[in-house]
Design a protein around this motif. Structure first.
Motif, short mmCIF file in Angstrom:
data_model
loop_
_atom_site.label_atom_id
_atom_site.label_comp_id
_atom_site.label_asym_id
_atom_site.label_seq_id
_atom_site.Cartn_x
_atom_site.Cartn_y
_atom_site.Cartn_z
N PHE A 46 -0.69 -7.87 -13.93
CA PHE A 46 0.63 -8.18 -13.38
C PHE A 46 0.61 -9.32 -12.38
O PHE A 46 1.61 -9.55 -11.70
N ASN A 47 -0.53 -9.98 -12.24
CA ASN A 47 -0.66 -11.11 -11.32
C ASN A 47 -0.26 -10.72 -9.90
O ASN A 47 0.45 -11.45 -9.21
N ALA A 48 -0.70 -9.54 -9.47
CA ALA A 48 -0.36 -9.02 -8.15
C ALA A 48 -1.06 -9.83 -7.07
O ALA A 48 -2.17 -10.33 -7.26
N GLY A 49 -0.42 -9.93 -5.93
CA GLY A 49 -1.00 -10.63 -4.79
C GLY A 49 -1.44 -9.65 -3.72
O GLY A 49 -1.40 -8.43 -3.90
N TRP A 50 -1.86 -10.20 -2.57
CA TRP A 50 -2.33 -9.35 -1.47
C TRP A 50 -1.26 -8.39 -1.00
O TRP A 50 -1.56 -7.26 -0.61
N GLY A 51 -0.02 -8.81 -1.02
CA GLY A 51 1.06 -7.94 -0.59
C GLY A 51 1.24 -6.72 -1.47
O GLY A 51 1.73 -5.68 -1.04
N ASP A 52 0.82 -6.83 -2.71
CA ASP A 52 0.96 -5.73 -3.66
C ASP A 52 -0.21 -4.75 -3.62
O ASP A 52 -0.05 -3.58 -3.99
N ILE A 53 -1.37 -5.22 -3.19
CA ILE A 53 -2.56 -4.37 -3.26
C ILE A 53 -3.14 -4.05 -1.89
O ILE A 53 -4.22 -3.47 -1.80
N TRP A 54 -2.44 -4.38 -0.82
CA TRP A 54 -3.03 -4.21 0.52
C TRP A 54 -3.34 -2.75 0.84
O TRP A 54 -4.32 -2.47 1.52
N THR A 55 -2.55 -1.81 0.34
CA THR A 55 -2.85 -0.40 0.63
C THR A 55 -4.16 0.02 -0.04
O THR A 55 -4.95 0.75 0.56
N ASN A 56 -4.39 -0.46 -1.25
CA ASN A 56 -5.64 -0.14 -1.92
C ASN A 56 -6.83 -0.75 -1.18
O ASN A 56 -7.90 -0.14 -1.10
N VAL A 57 -6.65 -1.95 -0.67
CA VAL A 57 -7.72 -2.61 0.08
C VAL A 57 -8.05 -1.81 1.33
O VAL A 57 -9.23 -1.58 1.64
N ILE A 58 -7.03 -1.35 2.04
CA ILE A 58 -7.25 -0.56 3.26
C ILE A 58 -7.97 0.75 2.92
O ILE A 58 -8.91 1.14 3.61
N ILE A 59 -7.55 1.41 1.87
CA ILE A 59 -8.19 2.66 1.46
C ILE A 59 -9.65 2.42 1.12
O ILE A 59 -10.53 3.19 1.54
N MET A 60 -9.94 1.36 0.40
CA MET A 60 -11.33 1.05 0.06
C MET A 60 -12.16 0.71 1.30
O MET A 60 -13.32 1.11 1.40
N LEU A 61 -11.57 -0.01 2.24
CA LEU A 61 -12.28 -0.33 3.48
C LEU A 61 -12.58 0.92 4.30
O LEU A 61 -13.68 1.08 4.83
N VAL A 62 -11.61 1.81 4.40
CA VAL A 62 -11.82 3.06 5.15
C VAL A 62 -12.91 3.89 4.49
O VAL A 62 -13.80 4.42 5.17
N PHE A 63 -12.85 4.00 3.18
CA PHE A 63 -13.88 4.76 2.47
C PHE A 63 -15.26 4.13 2.69
O PHE A 63 -16.24 4.83 2.91
N SER A 64 -15.33 2.81 2.65
CA SER A 64 -16.60 2.12 2.85
C SER A 64 -17.16 2.37 4.24
O SER A 64 -18.37 2.59 4.41
N VAL A 65 -16.30 2.35 5.24
CA VAL A 65 -16.74 2.62 6.62
C VAL A 65 -17.26 4.05 6.74
O VAL A 65 -18.29 4.29 7.38
N ILE A 66 -16.58 4.99 6.12
CA ILE A 66 -17.01 6.38 6.18
C ILE A 66 -18.38 6.56 5.51
O ILE A 66 -19.28 7.19 6.07
N VAL A 67 -18.54 5.98 4.34
CA VAL A 67 -19.82 6.10 3.63
C VAL A 67 -20.93 5.39 4.41
O VAL A 67 -22.05 5.90 4.51
N PHE A 68 -20.63 4.24 4.99
CA PHE A 68 -21.60 3.52 5.79
C PHE A 68 -22.02 4.34 7.01
O PHE A 68 -23.21 4.43 7.33
N ALA A 69 -21.06 4.97 7.67
CA ALA A 69 -21.37 5.79 8.84
C ALA A 69 -22.24 6.99 8.45
O ALA A 69 -23.18 7.34 9.17
#
Length: 62
Positions: A28-51
């Protein structure tokens, strides 16, 4: 994206958000505005796994 019975619990699997991001951008040629929630969720999960990994290494080092 998934059949009805699967949609409820599939969102607890972190890779769902990665696949969803790739699907939205590729199809769908989505931009950052369309996927920012997924990016945040992935970052939070990554921080948790890293910790958890750091804590595990510290426990073995002691």
């Amino acid at each position: 994206m998934f059949p009805g019975a699967v949609t409820g619990w599939i969102k607890f699997i972190p890779s769902y958000y990665l696949v969803d991001m790739v699907h939205r951008v590729a199809s769908f040629n989505a931009g950052w505005g369309d996927i920012w929630t997924n990016v945040i969720i992935m970052l939070v999960f990554s921080v948790i796994v890293f910790a958890i990994g750091i804590l595990g290494i510290r426990r073995k080092a002691l």
